[in-house]
Scaffold this motif. Structure first.
Motif, PDB file in Angstrom:
ATOM      1  N   THR A 219       0.943  -1.227   0.040  1.00 30.87           N
ATOM      2  CA  THR A 219      -0.253   0.020  -0.047  1.00 30.87           C
ATOM      3  C   THR A 219       0.904   1.187  -0.065  1.00 30.87           C
ATOM      4  O   THR A 219       1.987   1.252   0.559  1.00 30.87           O
ATOM      5  CB  THR A 219      -0.912   0.032   1.002  1.00 30.87           C
ATOM      6  OG1 THR A 219      -0.002  -0.248   2.344  1.00 30.87           O
ATOM      7  CG2 THR A 219      -2.005  -1.185   1.174  1.00 30.87           C
ATOM      8  N   ASP A 222      -0.671   6.852   0.987  1.00 28.64           N
ATOM      9  CA  ASP A 222      -2.019   7.440   1.348  1.00 28.64           C
ATOM     10  C   ASP A 222      -3.128   6.455   1.258  1.00 28.64           C
ATOM     11  O   ASP A 222      -4.213   6.538   1.160  1.00 28.64           O
ATOM     12  CB  ASP A 222      -2.345   8.260   0.039  1.00 28.64           C
ATOM     13  CG  ASP A 222      -2.179   7.724  -1.210  1.00 28.64           C
ATOM     14  OD1 ASP A 222      -2.096   6.399  -1.263  1.00 28.64           O
ATOM     15  OD2 ASP A 222      -2.318   8.429  -2.476  1.00 28.64           O
ATOM     16  N   ARG A 224      -3.572   3.844  -0.946  1.00 31.71           N
ATOM     17  CA  ARG A 224      -3.832   3.308  -2.170  1.00 31.71           C
ATOM     18  C   ARG A 224      -3.013   1.783  -2.321  1.00 31.71           C
ATOM     19  O   ARG A 224      -2.185   1.622  -1.946  1.00 31.71           O
ATOM     20  CB  ARG A 224      -3.423   4.161  -3.401  1.00 31.71           C
ATOM     21  CG  ARG A 224      -4.144   5.440  -3.511  1.00 31.71           C
ATOM     22  CD  ARG A 224      -3.618   6.054  -4.661  1.00 31.71           C
ATOM     23  NE  ARG A 224      -2.181   6.637  -4.691  1.00 31.71           N
ATOM     24  CZ  ARG A 224      -1.260   5.880  -5.558  1.00 31.71           C
ATOM     25  NH1 ARG A 224      -1.566   5.082  -6.107  1.00 31.71           N
ATOM     26  NH2 ARG A 224      -0.223   6.556  -5.321  1.00 31.71           N
ATOM     27  N   LEU A 225      -3.862   0.888  -2.956  1.00 35.53           N
ATOM     28  CA  LEU A 225      -3.362  -0.384  -3.318  1.00 35.53           C
ATOM     29  C   LEU A 225      -2.357  -0.093  -4.247  1.00 35.53           C
ATOM     30  O   LEU A 225      -2.404   0.448  -5.453  1.00 35.53           O
ATOM     31  CB  LEU A 225      -4.520  -1.224  -3.992  1.00 35.53           C
ATOM     32  CG  LEU A 225      -4.007  -2.545  -4.339  1.00 35.53           C
ATOM     33  CD1 LEU A 225      -3.877  -3.597  -3.103  1.00 35.53           C
ATOM     34  CD2 LEU A 225      -5.409  -3.280  -5.020  1.00 35.53           C
ATOM     35  N   PRO A 363     -10.313  -0.586  -0.972  1.00 37.11           N
ATOM     36  CA  PRO A 363      -9.184  -0.333  -1.687  1.00 37.11           C
ATOM     37  C   PRO A 363      -9.193  -0.809  -2.915  1.00 37.11           C
ATOM     38  O   PRO A 363      -8.757  -0.144  -4.008  1.00 37.11           O
ATOM     39  CB  PRO A 363      -7.792  -0.915  -0.618  1.00 37.11           C
ATOM     40  CG  PRO A 363      -8.664  -0.934   0.462  1.00 37.11           C
ATOM     41  CD  PRO A 363     -10.002  -1.419   0.224  1.00 37.11           C
ATOM     42  N   GLU A 364      -9.567  -2.152  -3.370  1.00 34.57           N
ATOM     43  CA  GLU A 364      -9.589  -2.513  -4.600  1.00 34.57           C
ATOM     44  C   GLU A 364     -10.419  -1.905  -5.554  1.00 34.57           C
ATOM     45  O   GLU A 364     -10.369  -1.731  -6.724  1.00 34.57           O
ATOM     46  CB  GLU A 364      -9.869  -4.213  -4.615  1.00 34.57           C
ATOM     47  CG  GLU A 364      -9.691  -4.836  -5.980  1.00 34.57           C
ATOM     48  CD  GLU A 364      -9.940  -6.367  -5.615  1.00 34.57           C
ATOM     49  OE1 GLU A 364     -10.161  -7.090  -6.646  1.00 34.57           O
ATOM     50  OE2 GLU A 364      -9.696  -6.903  -4.428  1.00 34.57           O
ATOM     51  N   GLU A 366     -11.362   1.288  -5.294  1.00 36.16           N
ATOM     52  CA  GLU A 366     -10.751   2.455  -5.594  1.00 36.16           C
ATOM     53  C   GLU A 366      -9.816   2.526  -6.860  1.00 36.16           C
ATOM     54  O   GLU A 366      -9.597   3.266  -7.716  1.00 36.16           O
ATOM     55  CB  GLU A 366     -10.078   3.217  -4.371  1.00 36.16           C
ATOM     56  CG  GLU A 366     -11.296   3.689  -3.530  1.00 36.16           C
ATOM     57  CD  GLU A 366     -10.746   4.408  -2.155  1.00 36.16           C
ATOM     58  OE1 GLU A 366      -9.492   4.117  -1.859  1.00 36.16           O
ATOM     59  OE2 GLU A 366     -11.314   5.124  -1.485  1.00 36.16           O
ATOM     60  N   HIS A 367      -8.755   1.340  -6.595  1.00 31.65           N
ATOM     61  CA  HIS A 367      -7.660   1.089  -7.551  1.00 31.65           C
ATOM     62  C   HIS A 367      -8.373   0.801  -9.005  1.00 31.65           C
ATOM     63  O   HIS A 367      -7.894   1.384 -10.005  1.00 31.65           O
ATOM     64  CB  HIS A 367      -6.991  -0.151  -7.202  1.00 31.65           C
ATOM     65  CG  HIS A 367      -6.199  -0.747  -8.224  1.00 31.65           C
ATOM     66  ND1 HIS A 367      -5.105  -0.106  -8.851  1.00 31.65           N
ATOM     67  CD2 HIS A 367      -6.199  -2.029  -8.979  1.00 31.65           C
ATOM     68  CE1 HIS A 367      -4.596  -0.759  -9.628  1.00 31.65           C
ATOM     69  NE2 HIS A 367      -5.080  -1.801  -9.907  1.00 31.65           N
ATOM     70  N   ARG A 370      -9.880   4.042 -10.483  1.00 32.70           N
ATOM     71  CA  ARG A 370      -8.930   4.915 -11.139  1.00 32.70           C
ATOM     72  C   ARG A 370      -8.394   4.287 -12.285  1.00 32.70           C
ATOM     73  O   ARG A 370      -7.822   5.030 -13.333  1.00 32.70           O
ATOM     74  CB  ARG A 370      -7.466   4.901 -10.096  1.00 32.70           C
ATOM     75  CG  ARG A 370      -7.816   5.956  -9.199  1.00 32.70           C
ATOM     76  CD  ARG A 370      -6.528   6.113  -8.136  1.00 32.70           C
ATOM     77  NE  ARG A 370      -6.011   4.783  -7.524  1.00 32.70           N
ATOM     78  CZ  ARG A 370      -6.306   4.160  -6.362  1.00 32.70           C
ATOM     79  NH1 ARG A 370      -7.067   5.120  -5.591  1.00 32.70           N
ATOM     80  NH2 ARG A 370      -5.688   3.179  -5.884  1.00 32.70           N
TER      81      ARG A 370
END
Length: 397
Positions: A219, A222, A224-225, A363-364, A366-367, A370
């Motif tokens: 990670t 911040d 993020r993954l 997290p996944e 959001e990844h 993105r």
């Protein structure tokens, strides 16, 4: 007070009481009472034999309850058979406690909670905090589990595969609250490996060590993954990697390949690559072939499709993926990655967005969101170009 010592002794003491005739629930309660008593007594006068002290006090606690709850005849039998206080017993029945906590009649959630309580020595509150659920929920789970295994006696060897599955479930929970469940799973698996000579126990320990070695890089600051291909390999724990490889090599030398050994071999090949570009994907495909042969797991086939896409090109990966059920978890994310590698950003962007909607965690999600946004911006001409971030297969955490 040496908290680590108490947690290490707890399962052995419970197992001794069970062997003497106490049912599991009563034995666990008696040992918890003895641990509370030790906090008060050991500060003033630490015992020379902590295990023997706990066994003696826990057995007396059990007898006190038994005297109040059972018939006079049974009470007299227990009192007459009370062992003379002395050094702790040499025999270690902790292994049976593992099998008891992973009894096939328990649900996975109950087996995990009971293992963390009885073998791991965690409090109900610590387990609840780790799983982010109310303490009352965990308490009910443990109570039901203890009632289920009460009176169970072992007439045949326990199921090692079930114990390993429970420990792997604990490990995959990772970290939350004030308890690091990944580290706790490694501790318990080390303990199991010390008590049983089994190649798949060693395979699971190696797999955990190799996965855990990459944790600092998984990670960003911040939150993020960071996918495997983008991780800073300088942050990986080389000591854990070396230990994991040594444990794995010893297990593989026995030539009795199992699921966890094959997964650990894949993790070892990732750990051995100085850079993502130098990863030996051809060998990884071969190990996934072995894993599919051993388990016939759809998840293993999905991860194999990713490896084929790296070894033989994205179209070969898409062909392997086409043979799998689209309802598989992360199937859409893998398809998005392979389509991007194949030069089809429009399809990839759509699939990344679809995958984000069904992602199993924040997290996944959001990844993947993105990734979709990056490709959509690229298609609109807002970016000159970008490199795809590969979705990390489940086995490589």
């Amino acid at each position: 007070m040496d908290e680590t010592l108490l947690r290490d002794l707890t399962p052995a003491v419970i197992a001794i009481l069970v062997r003497r005739g106490a049912d599991f629930a009563a034995a666990e309660d008696a040992v918890q009472d003895a641990l509370v008593e030790s906090v008060r007594a050991w500060r003033a006068d630490p015992p020379r034999d902590p295990k023997g002290w706990l066994v003696t006090v826990a057995w007396r606690k059990f007898l006190d309850v038994t005297r109040a709850d059972t018939s006079r005849r049974r009470r007299e039998e227990l009192v007459e058979n009370e062992p003379v206080p002395g050094p702790g017993e040499v025999a270690d029945d902790t292994l049976q406690l593992y099998f008891l906590c992973a009894h096939p009649s328990l649900t996975p959630a109950s087996a995990v909670a009971l293992t963390l309580r009885a073998v791991g020595g965690l409090t109900t509150r610590q387990i609840a905090q780790a799983y982010l659920v109310p303490e009352a929920t965990i308490a009910q789970r443990i109570s039901r589990a203890k009632r289920t295994v009460s009176g169970v006696r072992f007439t045949r060897p326990g199921d090692v595969a079930t114990v390993l599955r429970v420990l792997y479930l604990v490990f995959n929970e990772g970290y939350s609250g004030d308890v690091d469940l990944a580290a706790e799973a490694i501790r318990l698996t080390r303990q199991l490996a010390a008590g049983i000579d089994h190649e798949e126990v060693a395979g699971l320990l190696a797999l955990m060590l190799l996965h855990h070695a990459r944790r600092p890089a998984r990670t960003a600051p911040d939150g993020r993954l960071v996918p495997l291909a983008e991780q800073d390999r300088g942050l990986w724990d080389t000591r854990l990697i070396a230990e994991g490889v040594d444990v794995l090599q010893a297990a593989l030398a026995r030539d009795r390949l199992g699921e966890f050994q094959a997964q650990a071999a894949v993790a070892a090949l990732h750990a051995d690559a100085p850079t993502a570009e130098e990863t030996d994907w051809v060998q990884i495909v071969e190990w996934y072939d072995e894993l599919v042969r051993v388990t016939d797991s759809p998840v293993a086939r999905l991860n194999r499709a990713v490896a084929v896409g790296e070894a033989d090109g994205p179209r070969a990966g898409l062909a392997a993926l086409a043979r799998l059920d689209p309802a598989l978890p992360r199937h859409t994310a893998v398809a998005a990655y392979l389509h991007e590698r194949d030069g089809d950003p429009a399809t990839a962007a759509r699939l990344y967005a679809d995958a984000a909607r069904s992602a199993p965690n924040l997290p996944e999600r959001e990844h993947l969101t993105r990734q979709a946004a990056r490709l959509n911006a690229l298609l609109r001409g807002r970016e000159p170009g970008a490199v795809a971030l590969a979705a990390e297969p489940r086995e490589t955490r």
